[in-house]
Scaffold this active site. Sequence first.
Site, PDB file in Angstrom:
ATOM      1  N   CYS A   2      32.742  -5.679  45.557  1.00 41.39           N
ATOM      2  CA  CYS A   2      32.116  -6.969  45.269  1.00 41.39           C
ATOM      3  C   CYS A   2      32.923  -8.095  45.910  1.00 41.39           C
ATOM      4  O   CYS A   2      34.148  -8.023  46.025  1.00 41.39           O
ATOM      5  CB  CYS A   2      32.073  -7.205  43.767  1.00 41.39           C
ATOM      6  SG  CYS A   2      31.267  -5.889  42.876  1.00 41.39           S
ATOM      7  N   ARG A  27      32.189  -6.966  53.251  1.00 46.82           N
ATOM      8  CA  ARG A  27      32.824  -6.103  52.263  1.00 46.82           C
ATOM      9  C   ARG A  27      31.879  -5.000  51.791  1.00 46.82           C
ATOM     10  O   ARG A  27      32.313  -4.042  51.146  1.00 46.82           O
ATOM     11  CB  ARG A  27      33.273  -6.942  51.061  1.00 46.82           C
ATOM     12  CG  ARG A  27      34.383  -7.912  51.410  1.00 46.82           C
ATOM     13  CD  ARG A  27      34.565  -8.930  50.308  1.00 46.82           C
ATOM     14  NE  ARG A  27      35.039  -8.328  49.076  1.00 46.82           N
ATOM     15  CZ  ARG A  27      36.317  -8.231  48.728  1.00 46.82           C
ATOM     16  NH1 ARG A  27      37.252  -8.678  49.536  1.00 46.82           N
ATOM     17  NH2 ARG A  27      36.676  -7.689  47.581  1.00 46.82           N
ATOM     18  N   TRP A  71      28.529  -4.690  44.694  1.00 43.39           N
ATOM     19  CA  TRP A  71      28.576  -3.317  45.175  1.00 43.39           C
ATOM     20  C   TRP A  71      28.490  -2.481  43.898  1.00 43.39           C
ATOM     21  O   TRP A  71      29.456  -2.382  43.141  1.00 43.39           O
ATOM     22  CB  TRP A  71      29.908  -3.106  45.905  1.00 43.39           C
ATOM     23  CG  TRP A  71      30.036  -1.828  46.656  1.00 43.39           C
ATOM     24  CD1 TRP A  71      29.520  -1.531  47.883  1.00 43.39           C
ATOM     25  CD2 TRP A  71      30.792  -0.670  46.258  1.00 43.39           C
ATOM     26  NE1 TRP A  71      29.898  -0.263  48.259  1.00 43.39           N
ATOM     27  CE2 TRP A  71      30.669   0.277  47.293  1.00 43.39           C
ATOM     28  CE3 TRP A  71      31.546  -0.350  45.128  1.00 43.39           C
ATOM     29  CZ2 TRP A  71      31.289   1.529  47.229  1.00 43.39           C
ATOM     30  CZ3 TRP A  71      32.157   0.904  45.066  1.00 43.39           C
ATOM     31  CH2 TRP A  71      32.015   1.812  46.119  1.00 43.39           C
ATOM     32  N   ASN A  97      34.734  -8.838  40.133  1.00 43.23           N
ATOM     33  CA  ASN A  97      34.977  -7.674  40.991  1.00 43.23           C
ATOM     34  C   ASN A  97      35.954  -6.784  40.246  1.00 43.23           C
ATOM     35  O   ASN A  97      37.007  -7.263  39.804  1.00 43.23           O
ATOM     36  CB  ASN A  97      35.587  -8.126  42.332  1.00 43.23           C
ATOM     37  CG  ASN A  97      35.991  -6.938  43.193  1.00 43.23           C
ATOM     38  OD1 ASN A  97      35.433  -5.845  43.069  1.00 43.23           O
ATOM     39  ND2 ASN A  97      36.964  -7.142  44.067  1.00 43.23           N
ATOM     40  N   GLY A  98      35.621  -5.503  40.095  1.00 45.90           N
ATOM     41  CA  GLY A  98      36.507  -4.592  39.363  1.00 45.90           C
ATOM     42  C   GLY A  98      35.696  -3.766  38.386  1.00 45.90           C
ATOM     43  O   GLY A  98      34.459  -3.738  38.460  1.00 45.90           O
ATOM     44  N   GLU A 466      39.821  11.005  62.871  1.00 41.73           N
ATOM     45  CA  GLU A 466      39.394   9.608  62.953  1.00 41.73           C
ATOM     46  C   GLU A 466      38.061   9.474  63.722  1.00 41.73           C
ATOM     47  O   GLU A 466      37.178   8.724  63.320  1.00 41.73           O
ATOM     48  CB  GLU A 466      40.503   8.761  63.603  1.00 41.73           C
ATOM     49  CG  GLU A 466      40.168   7.305  63.850  1.00 41.73           C
ATOM     50  CD  GLU A 466      39.748   6.521  62.606  1.00 41.73           C
ATOM     51  OE1 GLU A 466      39.882   7.016  61.483  1.00 41.73           O
ATOM     52  OE2 GLU A 466      39.242   5.397  62.781  1.00 41.73           O
ATOM     53  N   LYS A 470      34.709   7.935  62.043  1.00 38.86           N
ATOM     54  CA  LYS A 470      33.973   6.795  62.626  1.00 38.86           C
ATOM     55  C   LYS A 470      32.514   7.164  62.810  1.00 38.86           C
ATOM     56  O   LYS A 470      31.620   6.407  62.475  1.00 38.86           O
ATOM     57  CB  LYS A 470      34.584   6.468  63.973  1.00 38.86           C
ATOM     58  CG  LYS A 470      35.242   5.238  64.361  1.00 38.86           C
ATOM     59  CD  LYS A 470      35.845   4.210  63.516  1.00 38.86           C
ATOM     60  CE  LYS A 470      36.067   4.361  62.076  1.00 38.86           C
ATOM     61  NZ  LYS A 470      37.312   3.860  61.580  1.00 38.86           N
ATOM     62  N   GLU A 473      30.579   7.516  59.357  1.00 35.07           N
ATOM     63  CA  GLU A 473      30.356   6.316  58.541  1.00 35.07           C
ATOM     64  C   GLU A 473      29.351   5.351  59.165  1.00 35.07           C
ATOM     65  O   GLU A 473      28.619   4.693  58.443  1.00 35.07           O
ATOM     66  CB  GLU A 473      31.664   5.604  58.180  1.00 35.07           C
ATOM     67  CG  GLU A 473      32.394   4.971  59.315  1.00 35.07           C
ATOM     68  CD  GLU A 473      33.704   4.319  58.880  1.00 35.07           C
ATOM     69  OE1 GLU A 473      33.759   3.759  57.789  1.00 35.07           O
ATOM     70  OE2 GLU A 473      34.663   4.363  59.672  1.00 35.07           O
ATOM     71  N   HIS A 489      38.937  30.234  61.598  1.00 31.56           N
ATOM     72  CA  HIS A 489      39.159  30.667  60.215  1.00 31.56           C
ATOM     73  C   HIS A 489      38.027  30.235  59.289  1.00 31.56           C
ATOM     74  O   HIS A 489      38.228  30.098  58.084  1.00 31.56           O
ATOM     75  CB  HIS A 489      40.508  30.132  59.718  1.00 31.56           C
ATOM     76  CG  HIS A 489      41.665  30.622  60.529  1.00 31.56           C
ATOM     77  ND1 HIS A 489      42.060  31.941  60.540  1.00 31.56           N
ATOM     78  CD2 HIS A 489      42.466  29.982  61.416  1.00 31.56           C
ATOM     79  CE1 HIS A 489      43.074  32.089  61.376  1.00 31.56           C
ATOM     80  NE2 HIS A 489      43.346  30.909  61.932  1.00 31.56           N
ATOM     81  N   LYS A 588      34.405  -2.736  52.608  1.00 29.23           N
ATOM     82  CA  LYS A 588      35.564  -2.960  53.469  1.00 29.23           C
ATOM     83  C   LYS A 588      36.872  -2.858  52.705  1.00 29.23           C
ATOM     84  O   LYS A 588      37.848  -2.312  53.188  1.00 29.23           O
ATOM     85  CB  LYS A 588      35.435  -4.347  54.114  1.00 29.23           C
ATOM     86  CG  LYS A 588      36.553  -4.687  55.089  1.00 29.23           C
ATOM     87  CD  LYS A 588      36.433  -3.859  56.337  1.00 29.23           C
ATOM     88  CE  LYS A 588      37.546  -4.088  57.330  1.00 29.23           C
ATOM     89  NZ  LYS A 588      37.608  -2.979  58.299  1.00 29.23           N
TER      90      LYS A 588
HETATM   91  C1  F6R Z   1      37.084   3.568  57.810  1.00 31.36           C
HETATM   92  C2  F6R Z   1      37.740   2.583  56.955  1.00 31.36           C
HETATM   93  C3  F6R Z   1      38.333   3.030  55.677  1.00 31.36           C
HETATM   94  C4  F6R Z   1      39.674   2.317  55.419  1.00 31.36           C
HETATM   95  C5  F6R Z   1      40.202   2.686  54.026  1.00 31.36           C
HETATM   96  C6  F6R Z   1      41.572   2.104  53.766  1.00 31.36           C
HETATM   97  O1  F6R Z   1      36.616   2.997  58.984  1.00 31.36           O
HETATM   98  O2  F6R Z   1      37.779   1.419  57.278  1.00 31.36           O
HETATM   99  O3  F6R Z   1      38.485   4.409  55.653  1.00 31.36           O
HETATM  100  O4  F6R Z   1      40.568   2.694  56.411  1.00 31.36           O
HETATM  101  O5  F6R Z   1      39.309   2.241  53.065  1.00 31.36           O
HETATM  102  O6  F6R Z   1      41.554   0.714  53.832  1.00 31.36           O
HETATM  103  P1  F6R Z   1      42.881  -0.116  53.989  1.00 31.36           P
HETATM  104  O7  F6R Z   1      43.455   0.177  55.323  1.00 31.36           O
HETATM  105  O8  F6R Z   1      42.450  -1.541  53.838  1.00 31.36           O
HETATM  106  O9  F6R Z   1      43.802   0.323  52.892  1.00 31.36           O
END
Ligand code: F6R
Length: 593
Positions: A2, A27, A71, A97-98, A466, A470, A473, A489, A588
């Site tokens: 949120c 976010r 959210w 938020n929380g 990674e 990417k 997501e 395996h 985010k």
């Molecule tokens: C993927 C992504 C998330 C963040 C994760 C950690 O693209 O952005 O997997 O990497 O939520 O976030 P931070 O780095 O802010 O702790």
Amino acid sequence: MCGIIGYIGSRQAQPILLNCLGRLEYRGYDSCGIAVSEHGINVCKDAIRVEALKKTMPRLNGTAGIGHTRWATHGAPSLINAHPHLDCSGKIAVVHNGIITNYQKLRDQLTGEGHQFVSETDTEVIPHLIEKYYHGNLETAVAAALNDIEGSYAIIVLATDEPKLVAARKDSPIIISLGDRENFIASDVPAILDYSNRVVYLEDGDIGVITTDSIKVSRRGSEVATKVHQISWTVEDAQKAGYEHFMLKEIHEQPKVIRDTLAGWVSGEALEDLATMWADDINALLILACGTSYHAALIGKQMGQELLKIPVRAELASEFNYSTQLLDRTLAIAITQSGETADTLKAMKKLKEVGCQTLAITNVVGSTASRIADRTLYTRAGPEISVAATKSFTAQLMVLYQLMMAHPEIGARKLNSMTKELRQLPNKVQQVLDNEGETAQYAQELSRYENIFYIGRGINFPVALEGALKLKEISYIHGEGYAAGELKHGPFALLGSDTPVIALLAPDDTYEPMLTNIKEVKARGSAIIALTREGDEDIEKIADKVLTVPQVEAIFSPVVNTVALQLLAYYAARERDCPIDFPRNLAKSVTVE
Ligand code: F6R
């Protein structure tokens, strides 16, 4: 997660709140709403985008108000569950938020006392509790209400009877921002950059009160001095600058981000400072993070093991919190772009409790991680708006390289040769970006598959993870990152003509075993797309397609390889018409465990 915003000042609140909510969209959210106070509180909210709210809502007069992007956690996205939430009298409005963990008990109690609830949210207990304790002083009522609440929160409270906003936090970030005859409260900096770059961070347990002309922060009942941070990010940094998506802009910013994050190293200022991170008694490293930052941690582990010859562990912060480990003489490094990830912060607190030295690597000046850690190294990535992390990851790698290179055991020769390579990285990354057209073509072809494997070994195994993260997501294609040697395996059972495999190669001792693995994959009918350095002739004969990146030392190959994979994911998602910057169900800044 949120997003919350509050405004009080001399201007009309509605357009400012809506603009700030637009800035918080990154976010991740499913609903939004605002409340503005004049002679009563008017609320407008729904399970729609901010743009739609702007178009459909009536004009609300008033110079104080609060806003929210939701959210969903408790209750589906709907008008009723969207914030702000009101008390029974309609005179107190709250955005949150929380998660309130004891909300059911509180709701039952309050219902017994005659309060009526309309939503399924945990948040709604907050305005009702404040109403219960309100006897003419909003700040006192908020403090009393918070005494009853368990869980995490960043809240802003608006009340018709008092010309002020009250904010409080526990385990969720919140800032106060100072303007000229106006003040703001927000969950993070990009929300308010259009209006101010002067920010005060609240600590857990703080209660902040803002009016048009004043701010006040209290801790355990007493007023405390506030420290104002000057934020160097600009509004332009947080805009698309002509790119179709923030993600594409942020991918393209990486040569600059590398230069910025390396500036101190190249000028020679950083080495001495970084060397002080390596106290004499440190003989092991523990690197903690979540998501993409965890992949940077895994690469950091490989770097550390290769360069420092000391034990290095990389752990998912969310899992570390359930383990007991020997941490003697260990430097604990927490990597977090936002500096607000709940699992990472929890792990940091746990480490501090057992007396570990902690170092935060974060992108946000003044973030909670930087305030918990003993020391902080900042990445210079600028605001990252797209939910998918790109430039922040590259910046994290840059900090890790510098940190490892500043270790006293690194010889001058190694230091010089690595510094030379580092200096060339911005240009090498630019070359990857210049190859965007070809990468986009490959991505178009890949976008019709539903499952894609990414394989690598050694320092490129985390890059495979990674690349797959990417892809999944933002394009919603199932990407699976795997250690190349592990395919046989189990995952071999999934290979075939409908599952292509992207193989990551580097000029080190993983190269030959990778060739063997690639042949094994081909024999099972999967198409191979090899990502390798220019001039790699051996792979041409085996792979179905070859995407090249400029030649770099193997230890730096994660940088160029990752940028290519970011583009691949981006163009696959674009081909599938996905909402690239705001993927479904994602946020985010993940401020809940
Ligand atoms: C993927 C992504 C998330 C963040 C994760 C950690 O693209 O952005 O997997 O990497 O939520 O976030 P931070 O780095 O802010 O702790």
